[in-house]
Design a protein around this motif. Structure first.
Motif, mmCIF file in Angstrom:
data_model
loop_
_atom_site.group_PDB
_atom_site.id
_atom_site.type_symbol
_atom_site.label_atom_id
_atom_site.label_comp_id
_atom_site.label_asym_id
_atom_site.label_seq_id
_atom_site.Cartn_x
_atom_site.Cartn_y
_atom_site.Cartn_z
ATOM 1 N N ASP A 150 0.790 -1.296 0.113
ATOM 2 C CA ASP A 150 -0.027 0.069 -0.009
ATOM 3 C C ASP A 150 0.761 1.275 0.091
ATOM 4 N N ILE A 151 2.076 1.280 0.566
ATOM 5 C CA ILE A 151 2.827 2.241 0.639
ATOM 6 C C ILE A 151 4.382 1.893 0.800
ATOM 7 N N LEU A 152 5.096 2.774 -0.080
ATOM 8 C CA LEU A 152 6.787 2.662 -0.169
ATOM 9 C C LEU A 152 7.424 3.535 0.509
ATOM 10 N N ILE A 153 8.099 3.052 1.635
ATOM 11 C CA ILE A 153 9.019 4.221 2.055
ATOM 12 C C ILE A 153 10.471 3.661 1.676
ATOM 13 N N PHE A 154 11.046 4.418 0.844
ATOM 14 C CA PHE A 154 12.334 3.744 0.261
ATOM 15 C C PHE A 154 13.286 5.075 0.265
ATOM 16 N N PHE A 155 14.210 4.904 1.263
ATOM 17 C CA PHE A 155 15.197 5.767 1.344
ATOM 18 C C PHE A 155 16.539 5.565 0.600
#
Length: 157
Positions: free
Chosen positions: A87-92
């Motif tokens: 549902d959500i991507l947190i990609f540092f």
């Protein structure tokens, strides 16, 4: 998207410290959702959440761990996005360091745009996502209709 989200968390090596600080700061928000991580990031996220949750009497969230990015984890994650399982991507990601799997990273980011997935690539954007009223609510993203592209005539010459 249901209230309980499937959130993917990924970080390149030079950004792992940043993602761990962010996870530690937002542990309470993240603990309410399912997490999917690539490689080493998954191990670090899991350790941080177990520590924070234990210290606060909270059950830690499930952390599904995929392969490391260069070993196919980015592609695994892209497949999960296409299947509607993220549902959500947190990609540092690291903008200063070339990666051996740059094409996979680009493909992953392309898929997030194609499927209208909320995506954060830095701490500020990630903070805005987790602090949004929509973060803990059901939400139906509007997907672009690509049927015209799929049904197009192809000239085979």
């Amino acid at each position: 998207m249901k209230k309980k989200k499937n959130i993917a968390i990924v970080a390149h090596d030079n950004r792992k410290k940043d993602i761990m600080e962010w996870v530690s700061f937002n542990w309470n928000e993240l603990a309410q959702h399912n997490l999917i991580c690539t490689g080493t990031t998954g191990k670090l996220v899991e350790e941080a959440l177990i520590e924070k949750c234990a210290a606060n009497g909270v059950v830690p969230p499930t952390v599904a761990r995929l392969k490391s990015g260069p070993l196919g984890g980015d592609q695994q994650l892209g497949a999960l996005i296409v299947e509607g399982k993220v549902d959500i991507l947190i990609f540092f990601w690291d903008p200063m360091q070339p990666q051996p799997h740059d094409v996979d990273v680009k493909a992953l980011l392309r898929i997030t745009v194609l499927y209208n997935l909320p995506t954060a690539s830095n701490r500020s954007t990630a903070d805005f996502l987790v602090s949004s009223e929509l973060f803990h609510e059901s939400y139906q993203p509007i997907l672009k209709d690509y049927s015209g592209y799929i049904k197009r005539d192809v000239d085979l010459g």
